[in-house]
Design an enzyme around this catalytic site. Structure first.
Site, mmCIF file in Angstrom:
data_model
loop_
_atom_site.group_PDB
_atom_site.id
_atom_site.type_symbol
_atom_site.label_atom_id
_atom_site.label_comp_id
_atom_site.label_asym_id
_atom_site.label_seq_id
_atom_site.Cartn_x
_atom_site.Cartn_y
_atom_site.Cartn_z
ATOM 1 N N ASP A 56 43.397 36.039 22.298
ATOM 2 C CA ASP A 56 43.439 34.754 23.005
ATOM 3 C C ASP A 56 42.432 33.772 22.425
ATOM 4 O OD1 ASP A 56 43.865 32.783 24.837
ATOM 5 O OD2 ASP A 56 42.953 33.813 26.532
ATOM 6 N N GLU A 104 38.017 26.227 24.031
ATOM 7 C CA GLU A 104 37.799 27.100 25.192
ATOM 8 C C GLU A 104 36.797 28.223 24.907
ATOM 9 O OE1 GLU A 104 41.382 28.973 26.577
ATOM 10 O OE2 GLU A 104 40.299 30.234 27.992
ATOM 11 N N GLU A 136 49.797 36.421 33.170
ATOM 12 C CA GLU A 136 48.669 36.016 34.004
ATOM 13 C C GLU A 136 49.124 35.557 35.389
ATOM 14 O OE1 GLU A 136 46.508 33.228 31.445
ATOM 15 O OE2 GLU A 136 45.497 34.912 30.499
HETATM 16 C C1 GCV Z 1 46.649 27.912 30.634
HETATM 17 C C2 GCV Z 1 43.856 31.794 28.470
HETATM 18 C C3 GCV Z 1 43.177 30.692 29.207
HETATM 19 C C4 GCV Z 1 44.013 30.173 30.347
HETATM 20 C C5 GCV Z 1 45.351 29.725 29.770
HETATM 21 C C6 GCV Z 1 45.985 30.914 29.082
HETATM 22 C C7 GCV Z 1 47.283 30.543 28.409
HETATM 23 O O1 GCV Z 1 43.943 32.936 29.258
HETATM 24 O O2 GCV Z 1 41.950 31.148 29.663
HETATM 25 O O3 GCV Z 1 43.337 29.112 30.945
HETATM 26 O O4 GCV Z 1 46.184 29.235 30.777
HETATM 27 O O5 GCV Z 1 45.125 31.377 28.068
HETATM 28 O O6 GCV Z 1 47.243 30.275 27.219
HETATM 29 O O7 GCV Z 1 48.303 30.530 29.071
#
Ligand code: GCV
Length: 829
Positions: A378, A406, A299
Site C-alpha cells: 500500500d 500518505e 477495507e
Molecule cells: C481511500 C489505504 C489508505 C486508505 C485508502 C486505501 C485505498 O489503506 O490508508 O485511506 O482509502 O488505501 O487505497 O483504498
C-alpha cells in the site's frame, strides 16, 4: 538553447504557489529579446471549447512571459502568426502544408511552415486536446528560454489513460489529503464556486492528464442520486474546457443501498438494468462522462463476494452499462482481507491481489481497466513491483501511484517520488521470459491491449499552493510527465519543473533538483530501510514512527521482528510463497537471499540481525547507520536551501525553509524512535555507540519541574526516554529548568516539544532572566496527544552559555494542549 545563464526574474509579486509550474513569470529583458521575432498574431483554425482554451492560454502565457498581447486573427493570416488547430483543420484550410503522418490520440506537433505566404509557427494535434497540450509545450519552451523558431517536435503520449484520482468526501474533507478542504465539495454538495476546479483542470491539462475521478473510493452512497447528478454536471463543465473528463467513485451496493432494489448481485438482471438506466441518466447530464472507479470487497466495502460473485462479474455489469456512452470502469485490485491471522506464518497480504485477479485474466470486458497499486502492499516508501502487473496478459491495466504523500511524509517532508516511480516503471517483469518493463505493460503494448495507463491519487485541496508544500508539486508534475512519457529521466523532469516553477537561474535549478533527487532515498533511510516498508503508525495517521503497530494485528503489513531476526519470509521454499507470483526470471532473484537487492531484502526474507548484506554491513548496523545518515541529509537540505536566499522570491523561500527545517527536526524523531526500537528488540548495540546515548540531551523529566509532571508516551519509542512532561496547572504556565554544565561558549539549542492539534500552547526559553526564544505551537499535526506525530523541534542559534547558567523553559498550556516537552539539547556552535 537560449542563454541558460540568464537569471529568472524575481518578480516581487506575492508568490503563494497557486500558479505552480504555470508561473509565466516575465523573462528578464535580455532573455525576452530573443523572442522579439515571435509573431504578434495568433490564428485558431477551429471554434471549439478546447481550442478556445488553447488560444486563450497561448495569449496568457506570451503576455505573462514576454509582456506582449497577441492579436487574435479571425481569418487567414495577413502577417506571420502562431497557428493552432487540429491536423484535420490544417489539411482543410492549408492543404499546401506538408503534415506529418502518424499523429494520433492526444499527440501534438510543433512545427513551422508557410501559410498564405507568411512564416508561421504551427501548433497542431490529432485532437483538440492534442492542440491544447501542444500550446502548453510551446509555452514551456519559452519559460525555459529555449528556441521556438526551429521547432519540429512530435510528441505522442505513452498511454491513453492518464487520470487523477481525488479522495474527496461530500462534507468537504479529503481522505489522506494534506492541503485543506475539498475544491469540489462542501456540506454534502458541490461547492457553489468552482473556480478552483477549473484551475485544477488547467494544471492537469498542462501535464497531459485527461481524466479525474473526483470523490473518495470509499464512496458516499448518494453520489449518483438523481438530484446530485446536475451538481456533478457542474464539475464536468468546469473541467471540460481543459479536456479533462469527469469520473466518479461508486459503491457496488448502490442498486440496493440507494437504488431501491433488494439486491446488488451483479448477475441479477434487475441490477444490470439499474446500472444501465443510471448511466443513461448520467450521460444525459454529462455527455462526455468518463467512467467510474470501484473499490469493492476491500477495507470493509461491500462487493461481489457478498453474493459469491467475482470481481469480473462486478466490473462487467457496470462496464456494459457504460459501454454505450464510451465510459470505462476502473476496478481496483486493492482487495485484501484485513483480518489476517498474524500467527500463521503462511499468511501474506501481499499475495491477495494476484490470488484474486490472476485467475480472472481475460474475463473482463474491454472497457474495464484493473487499477493496480504499484506494490503489493500500500504505497509504501519502497515495495517490489506488484506481480499482478505481469499477471494480467488479457486484461487492461492501469498502475495506481500516489502523489499525496500518505506514507511518505504527508507533504511536511519533501519526498520527490519520481525516482521511485521510475524504478517501478522500468522494472522488467520478464513476462513469459521476455523483456517486459512495467511501462510497456500499463501502456497496453506488451499484450496489445486497447487501453491502459496511469492513475495517480493527488488530493489537492483549497490551500493556495494545492498540496501544502511548494516542493511537493513536483510529484504532481512528475506524475503527468511520466504518464505522458515514462522514458523521461527523473533528472530531466525535476529540471523542467524547477525552471517552470522557480526560473532558470542555474544555481536555483541545480540546488532544487539536488534536494528533490536526494529526498526519496533520504526519507526511506530514516523511515523504512531494507524493504521494511514505511515503519509508521499504521493504526493511526500513517505519519510519525510506530514500528510496533506493523505487528500483531490483521492488517498484514508485518515485518516479523523479534529478538533474533527481522523480515518476512516470502520465498516459495520456506515462506509465504509470494515470490511464486512472479515470472521465473524474477523468482530467481527474490527467492535467493544472496541475489535479492539489499533495499528489498527484508521484504522477501527473514534474517538474523547479524546477517551481512551485499554492502558488507550487518542488517542491524545498516538500520542504525542509515537513520543517522538520513537525518543528517535532511539537515543538509536546509543549508542547501538557505543558499538560495534572494535567488527565489521571499515568500516561497521562507515557506520552504520552514518546511525543510521542520522536516530535519522530525527526521531526528524518526531516527531515534526506529533505532531505539530495534535496539531494544534486537539487544544488539550500535557499533558507533550512538543509539540510546545522547550526550547533549537533557530530558525534561529530569529537570527541576514547576507545575509540570512526567507522563508516559505511547508508543514509548516516540519520545526520548519514553516520557514527556505536561503542564497540569492551567491556566498558569509551568516551567522546567536545569543548570548548564558544559564549557563556556556559544551554543545552538534545540527544544523538543509536542505540537498537538487541540490547542496552541506558548513556549518561552530563558537563560537566567534573558528571554532567548518564544513561539506558539500552532501547526496542525495529526495528533491530539504527545507522540511521534506531534513531536517537533525548535532551533535557537548562537546562545552564549557559561557553566552554572540556568536554562528555563516556560510552557503556557492552551485548551487540551498542556505545553508538553520532551528534552533540550545544546551543541557547541
Ligand atoms: C481511500 C489505504 C489508505 C486508505 C485508502 C486505501 C485505498 O489503506 O490508508 O485511506 O482509502 O488505501 O487505497 O483504498
Amino acid at each position: 538553447m537560449l542563454a541558460s545563464a540568464l537569471c529568472a526574474a524575481v518578480t516581487g509579486r506575492a508568490e503563494t504557489g497557486h500558479d505552480a509550474w504555470l508561473h509565466y513569470a516575465p523573462l528578464q529583458p535580455a532573455a525576452a529579446k530573443c523572442y522579439r521575432a515571435l509573431p504578434a498574431t495568433t490564428l485558431s483554425l477551429g471554434e471549439t471549447l478546447v481550442l478556445n482554451t488553447a488560444q486563450a492560454e497561448l495569449v496568457r502565457g506570451v503576455k505573462g512571459m514576454l509582456g506582449k498581447t497577441l492579436r487574435i486573427a479571425v481569418s487567414a493570416p495577413i502577417e506571420n502568426a502562431i497557428v493552432i488547430g487540429t491536423v484535420r483543420q490544417l489539411r482543410d484550410k492549408v492543404p499546401a502544408l506538408h503534415i506529418t503522418e502518424g499523429l494520433r490520440g492526444d499527440g501534438f506537433w510543433l512545427t513551422g511552415g508557410e501559410v498564405r505566404g507568411f512564416r508561421c509557427i504551427i501548433i497542431t494535434g490529432a485532437s483538440d486536446r492534442g492542440v491544447l497540450y501542444g500550446v502548453f509545450a510551446f509555452l514551456s519552451h519559452i519559460a525555459r528560454q529555449e528556441d521556438v523558431f526551429h521547432l519540429d517536435e512530435l510528441q505522442q503520449p505513452s498511454a491513453p489513460i492518464r487520470w487523477a484520482n481525488q479522495w474527496d468526501n461530500l462534507d468537504g474533507t479529503i481522505e489522506r489529503g494534506y492541503a485543506g478542504r475539498s475544491i469540489f465539495f462542501e456540506n454534502g454538495g458541490v461547492r457553489p464556486n468552482l473556480t478552483r476546479v477549473s484551475e485544477y483542470g488547467r494544471l492537469l491539462a498542462s501535464v497531459g492528464i485527461n481524466g479525474c475521478n473526483v470523490n473518495n473510493v470509499n464512496a458516499d452512497l448518494h453520489f449518483l442520486d438523481p438530484d446530485f447528478i446536475p451538481q456533478l454536471a457542474r464539475i464536468a463543465e468546469a473541467f471540460r474546457p481543459w479536456g479533462v473528463q469527469l469520473g466518479v467513485a461508486v459503491d457496488m451496493s448502490l442498486p440496493k443501498t440507494a437504488g431501491g432494489l433488494d439486491t446488488f448481485d451483479p448477475l441479477d438482471g434487475r441490477v444490470a438494468n439499474w446500472w444501465e438506466k443510471k448511466f443513461d441518466e448520467v450521460s444525459r447530464a454529462i455527455p462526455d462522462f468518463g467512467g467510474v472507479v470501484v473499490k469493492a470487497d476491500s477495507e470493509g466495502r461491500l462487493g461481489p463476494s457478498f453474493y459469491g460473485r467475482s470481481p469480473a462479474d462486478a466490473a462487467n455489469v457496470i462496464a456494459r452499462a457504460l459501454k454505450p456512452h464510451a465510459g470505462v470502469v476502473f476496478y481496483r485490485a486493492f482487495v485484501y482481507d484485513h483480518h489476517l491471522d498474524w500467527n500463521n506464518l503462511k499468511n501474506d497480504r501481499a499475495k491477495a491481489a494476484y490470488d484474486i485477479f490472476h485467475p480472472l485474466d481475460g474475463k473482463f470486458d474491454d472497457n474495464v481497466i484493473i487499477q493496480i497499486k504499484y506494490g503489493p502492499i500500500d504505497f509504501q516508501v519502497r515495495e517490489p513491483v506488484s506481480p499482478l502487473l505481469g499477471g494480467l496478459e488479457h486484461t487492461n491495466t492501469a498502475i495506481e501511484l500516489q502523489i499525496t504523500q500518505e506514507y511518505t511524509g504527508q507533504q511536511r517532508h519533501t519526498c520527490f517520488l519520481v525516482p521511485m516511480w521510475k524504478k517501478i516503471l522500468d522494472f522488467d517483469l520478464r513476462v513469459g521470459g521476455r523483456p517486459t518493463a512495467v511501462k510497456q505493460i500499463v501502456a497496453g503494448n506488451s499484450s496489445h491491449r486497447p487501453i491502459g495507463g496511469y492513475t495517480g491519487v493527488v488530493n489537492v485541496g483549497l490551500d493556495q499552493d494545492w498540496l501544502g508544500n511548494h516542493l511537493a508539486m513536483a510529484n504532481l508534475f512528475g506524475f503527468g510527465r511520466l504518464a505522458w512519457n515514462p522514458d523521461l529521466t527523473a533528472n530531466a523532469i525535476v529540471e523542467e519543473w524547477t525552471k517552470l516553477t522557480f526560473g532558470n537561474d542555474p544555481a536555483v535549478v541545480q540546488t532544487i533538483s539536488r534536494i528533490q533527487l536526494d529526498s526519496w532515498k533520504a526519507y526511506e533511510s530514516y523511515t523504512g530501510v531494507l524493504g521494511l516498508q514505511t515503519l509508521t503508525n499504521i493504526l493511526g495517521s500513517h505519519y510519525g514512527p510506530g514500528p510496533e503497530s506493523q505487528e500483531h494485528n490483521g492488517w498484514g503489513q508485518w515485518i516479523r521482528a523479534d529478538h533474533s531476526g527481522v523480515g518476512m519470509d516470502r520465498t516459495i521454499a520456506t515462506g509465504t510463497g509470494f515470490v511464486g507470483q512472479y515470472f521465473s526470471d524474477v523468482q530467481t532473484i527474490y527467492e535467493s537471499l544472496s541475489k535479492t537487492p539489499d533495499d528489498l531484502v527484508l521484504f522477501f526474507h527473514h534474517v538474523p540481525y547479524t546477517y551481512k548484506l551485499h554492502s558488507g554491513k550487518t542488517v542491524i548496523q545498516t538500520i542504525y547507520d542509515s537513520h543517522y545518515t538520513g537525518a543528517e541529509k535532511t539537515k543538509q537540505f536546509v543549508s542547501q536551501w538557505k543558499s538560495l536566499y534572494r535567488r527565489v522570491d521571499d515568500d516561497r523561500f521562507h515557506d520552504v525553509l520552514a518546511q525543510l527545517t521542520y522536516q530535519s527536526g522530525h527526521a531526528i524523531v524518526w531516527r531515534d524512535a526506529i533505532n531505539d526500537w530495534f535496539h531494544q528488540i534486537s539487544g544488539v548495540s550500535d557499533e558507533h555507540g550512538r543509539v540510546g546515548d545522547h550526550p547533549h540531551r537533557i530530558e525534561a523529566e529530569s529537570m527541576e519541574l514547576e507545575g509540570y509532571i512526567p507522563v508516559d508516551v505511547t508508543p514509548w519509542e516516540s519520545a526520548s526516554g519514553g516520557k514527556a512532561v505536561v503542564c497540569v496547572q492551567a491556566p498558569q504556565p509551568c516551567s522546567a529548568k536545569y543548570r548548564f554544565r558544559g564549557a563556556k561558549g556559544t551554543y545552538d539549542l534545540d527544544v523538543e516539544y509536542f505540537d498537538q492539534n487541540n490547542g496552541v500552547s506558548k513556549y518561552r526559553v530563558f537563560v537566567g532572566n534573558q528571554l532567548i526564544g518564544e513561539w506558539l505551537a500552532d501547526s496542525s499535526l495529526p495528533a491530539a496527544v504527545p507522540n511521534g506525530d506531534s513531536s517537533t523541534r525548535r532551533h535557537i542559534t548562537g546562545v552564549a552559555l557559561r557553566p552554572g547558567d540556568e536554562l528555563r523553559i516556560e510552557g503556557f498550556p492552551d485548551a487540551a494542549e498542556a505545553a508538553p516537552l520532551d528534552y533540550v539539547e545544546t551543541y557547541p556552535k
